[in-house]
Design a protein around this motif. Structure first.
Motif, PDB file in Angstrom:
ATOM      1  N   ASP A   1     -12.930   1.871  18.377  1.00 31.66           N
ATOM      2  CA  ASP A   1     -13.041   0.743  17.454  1.00 31.66           C
ATOM      3  C   ASP A   1     -14.075   0.945  16.359  1.00 31.66           C
ATOM      4  OD1 ASP A   1     -15.268   0.513  19.043  1.00 31.66           O
ATOM      5  OD2 ASP A   1     -14.921  -1.570  19.592  1.00 31.66           O
ATOM      6  N   THR A   2     -14.891   1.970  16.438  1.00 37.55           N
ATOM      7  CA  THR A   2     -15.865   2.250  15.385  1.00 37.55           C
ATOM      8  C   THR A   2     -16.501   3.610  15.615  1.00 37.55           C
ATOM      9  OG1 THR A   2     -17.731   1.334  14.145  1.00 37.55           O
ATOM     10  CG2 THR A   2     -17.817   1.098  16.526  1.00 37.55           C
ATOM     11  N   TYR A   3     -17.065   4.148  14.581  1.00 37.81           N
ATOM     12  CA  TYR A   3     -17.786   5.419  14.637  1.00 37.81           C
ATOM     13  C   TYR A   3     -17.012   6.532  15.332  1.00 37.81           C
ATOM     14  CZ  TYR A   3     -21.462   2.262  13.264  1.00 37.81           C
ATOM     15  OH  TYR A   3     -22.188   1.308  12.609  1.00 37.81           O
ATOM     16  N   ALA A   4     -15.895   6.870  14.763  1.00 37.17           N
ATOM     17  CA  ALA A   4     -15.059   7.936  15.308  1.00 37.17           C
ATOM     18  C   ALA A   4     -14.447   8.734  14.165  1.00 37.17           C
ATOM     19  CB  ALA A   4     -13.947   7.348  16.171  1.00 37.17           C
ATOM     20  N   ILE A   5     -14.078   9.955  14.476  1.00 35.87           N
ATOM     21  CA  ILE A   5     -13.331  10.796  13.542  1.00 35.87           C
ATOM     22  C   ILE A   5     -12.027  11.152  14.240  1.00 35.87           C
ATOM     23  CG2 ILE A   5     -13.274  12.973  12.286  1.00 35.87           C
ATOM     24  CD1 ILE A   5     -16.363  12.876  12.261  1.00 35.87           C
ATOM     25  N   VAL A   6     -10.915  10.877  13.576  1.00 33.93           N
ATOM     26  CA  VAL A   6      -9.600  11.171  14.149  1.00 33.93           C
ATOM     27  C   VAL A   6      -8.808  12.051  13.188  1.00 33.93           C
ATOM     28  CG1 VAL A   6      -9.523   9.056  15.521  1.00 33.93           C
ATOM     29  CG2 VAL A   6      -8.584   9.047  13.230  1.00 33.93           C
ATOM     30  N   ILE A   7      -7.861  12.775  13.726  1.00 34.18           N
ATOM     31  CA  ILE A   7      -7.006  13.637  12.908  1.00 34.18           C
ATOM     32  C   ILE A   7      -5.880  12.786  12.326  1.00 34.18           C
ATOM     33  CG2 ILE A   7      -5.481  15.644  12.906  1.00 34.18           C
ATOM     34  CD1 ILE A   7      -7.226  16.717  15.235  1.00 34.18           C
ATOM     35  N   LYS A   8      -5.830  12.750  11.002  1.00 35.24           N
ATOM     36  CA  LYS A   8      -4.873  11.881  10.298  1.00 35.24           C
ATOM     37  C   LYS A   8      -3.430  12.142  10.720  1.00 35.24           C
ATOM     38  CE  LYS A   8      -3.740  10.457   5.592  1.00 35.24           C
ATOM     39  NZ  LYS A   8      -4.083  10.612   4.184  1.00 35.24           N
ATOM     40  N   LYS A   9      -3.046  13.415  10.832  1.00 37.20           N
ATOM     41  CA  LYS A   9      -1.646  13.701  11.164  1.00 37.20           C
ATOM     42  C   LYS A   9      -1.295  13.317  12.601  1.00 37.20           C
ATOM     43  CE  LYS A   9      -2.023  18.560  12.481  1.00 37.20           C
ATOM     44  NZ  LYS A   9      -1.566  19.900  12.215  1.00 37.20           N
ATOM     45  N   GLY A  10      -2.305  13.010  13.414  1.00 42.76           N
ATOM     46  CA  GLY A  10      -2.055  12.572  14.779  1.00 42.76           C
ATOM     47  C   GLY A  10      -1.889  11.071  14.921  1.00 42.76           C
ATOM     48  N   LEU A  11      -2.121  10.338  13.829  1.00 41.14           N
ATOM     49  CA  LEU A  11      -1.964   8.886  13.883  1.00 41.14           C
ATOM     50  C   LEU A  11      -0.487   8.502  13.884  1.00 41.14           C
ATOM     51  CD1 LEU A  11      -4.692   7.746  11.326  1.00 41.14           C
ATOM     52  CD2 LEU A  11      -4.808   7.623  13.817  1.00 41.14           C
ATOM     53  N   ALA A  12      -0.145   7.488  14.641  1.00 35.01           N
ATOM     54  CA  ALA A  12       1.220   6.965  14.663  1.00 35.01           C
ATOM     55  C   ALA A  12       1.181   5.542  14.131  1.00 35.01           C
ATOM     56  CB  ALA A  12       1.772   6.975  16.079  1.00 35.01           C
ATOM     57  N   PHE A  13       2.126   5.220  13.292  1.00 32.09           N
ATOM     58  CA  PHE A  13       2.208   3.897  12.683  1.00 32.09           C
ATOM     59  C   PHE A  13       3.501   3.229  13.113  1.00 32.09           C
ATOM     60  CE2 PHE A  13      -0.538   6.418  10.003  1.00 32.09           C
ATOM     61  CZ  PHE A  13      -1.585   5.549   9.752  1.00 32.09           C
TER      62      PHE A  13
ATOM     63  N   ILE B   1      -5.379   3.135   6.922  1.00 29.13           N
ATOM     64  CA  ILE B   1      -6.407   4.169   7.036  1.00 29.13           C
ATOM     65  C   ILE B   1      -7.671   3.738   6.300  1.00 29.13           C
ATOM     66  CG2 ILE B   1      -6.990   6.537   6.345  1.00 29.13           C
ATOM     67  CD1 ILE B   1      -4.039   7.249   7.049  1.00 29.13           C
ATOM     68  N   GLU B   2      -7.517   3.126   5.143  1.00 28.17           N
ATOM     69  CA  GLU B   2      -8.674   2.615   4.391  1.00 28.17           C
ATOM     70  C   GLU B   2      -9.399   1.523   5.180  1.00 28.17           C
ATOM     71  OE1 GLU B   2      -7.552   1.340   0.456  1.00 28.17           O
ATOM     72  OE2 GLU B   2      -6.493   3.219   0.085  1.00 28.17           O
ATOM     73  N   LYS B   3      -8.652   0.652   5.823  1.00 28.26           N
ATOM     74  CA  LYS B   3      -9.260  -0.412   6.618  1.00 28.26           C
ATOM     75  C   LYS B   3     -10.002   0.165   7.819  1.00 28.26           C
ATOM     76  CE  LYS B   3      -5.996  -3.989   5.214  1.00 28.26           C
ATOM     77  NZ  LYS B   3      -4.957  -4.928   5.636  1.00 28.26           N
ATOM     78  N   LEU B   4      -9.426   1.191   8.445  1.00 29.43           N
ATOM     79  CA  LEU B   4     -10.109   1.851   9.561  1.00 29.43           C
ATOM     80  C   LEU B   4     -11.398   2.505   9.083  1.00 29.43           C
ATOM     81  CD1 LEU B   4      -7.064   3.451  11.405  1.00 29.43           C
ATOM     82  CD2 LEU B   4      -8.514   1.594  12.261  1.00 29.43           C
ATOM     83  N   TYR B   5     -11.345   3.125   7.903  1.00 28.91           N
ATOM     84  CA  TYR B   5     -12.524   3.781   7.342  1.00 28.91           C
ATOM     85  C   TYR B   5     -13.656   2.778   7.155  1.00 28.91           C
ATOM     86  CZ  TYR B   5     -15.492   6.483   4.232  1.00 28.91           C
ATOM     87  OH  TYR B   5     -16.566   7.132   3.671  1.00 28.91           O
TER      88      TYR B   5
ATOM     89  N   GLY C   1     -15.603   2.346  10.164  1.00 28.20           N
ATOM     90  CA  GLY C   1     -16.336   3.505  10.653  1.00 28.20           C
ATOM     91  C   GLY C   1     -15.455   4.550  11.313  1.00 28.20           C
ATOM     92  N   ILE C   2     -14.136   4.364  11.244  1.00 27.35           N
ATOM     93  CA  ILE C   2     -13.209   5.354  11.799  1.00 27.35           C
ATOM     94  C   ILE C   2     -12.700   6.206  10.651  1.00 27.35           C
ATOM     95  CG2 ILE C   2     -11.047   5.724  13.025  1.00 27.35           C
ATOM     96  CD1 ILE C   2     -11.534   3.031  14.430  1.00 27.35           C
ATOM     97  N   LYS C   3     -13.117   7.466  10.644  1.00 28.51           N
ATOM     98  CA  LYS C   3     -12.765   8.375   9.553  1.00 28.51           C
ATOM     99  C   LYS C   3     -11.638   9.294   9.982  1.00 28.51           C
ATOM    100  CE  LYS C   3     -17.434   8.343   7.705  1.00 28.51           C
ATOM    101  NZ  LYS C   3     -17.993   7.314   8.514  1.00 28.51           N
ATOM    102  N   THR C   4     -10.828   9.709   9.021  1.00 30.78           N
ATOM    103  CA  THR C   4      -9.741  10.646   9.306  1.00 30.78           C
ATOM    104  C   THR C   4     -10.004  11.966   8.610  1.00 30.78           C
ATOM    105  OG1 THR C   4      -8.433   9.827   7.448  1.00 30.78           O
ATOM    106  CG2 THR C   4      -8.012   8.815   9.590  1.00 30.78           C
TER     107      THR C   4
END
Length: 64
Positions: free
Chosen positions: A28-40, A53-57, A60-63
């Motif tokens: 829920d915060t302060y994480a880095i995730v791989i963008k291509k691994g996200l499912a929508f 993705i902007e809202k997650l950023y 504090g969740i960066k891709t």
């Protein structure tokens, strides 16, 4: 997922609360995730995916 635990709408109007990474596990915060691994949600446009993705950023969740 949204605050109610349901998948977000495909129009990008809702605010996500985090990224589901496994059963009963949400980043829920302060994480880095791989963008291509996200499912929508099925049917969400590329533009609305970028909105999410902007809202997650902002949370504090960066891709990468």
């Amino acid at each position: 997922m949204n605050a109610q635990g349901a998948f977000v709408k495909v129009d990008g109007s809702e605010d996500p609360i985090g990224v589901v990474v496994g059963p009963r596990t949400i980043l829920d915060t302060y994480a880095i995730v791989i963008k291509k691994g996200l499912a929508f949600p099925k049917g969400m446009s590329a533009a609305n995916q970028e909105k999410m993705i902007e809202k997650l950023y902002k949370q504090g969740i960066k891709t990468i």
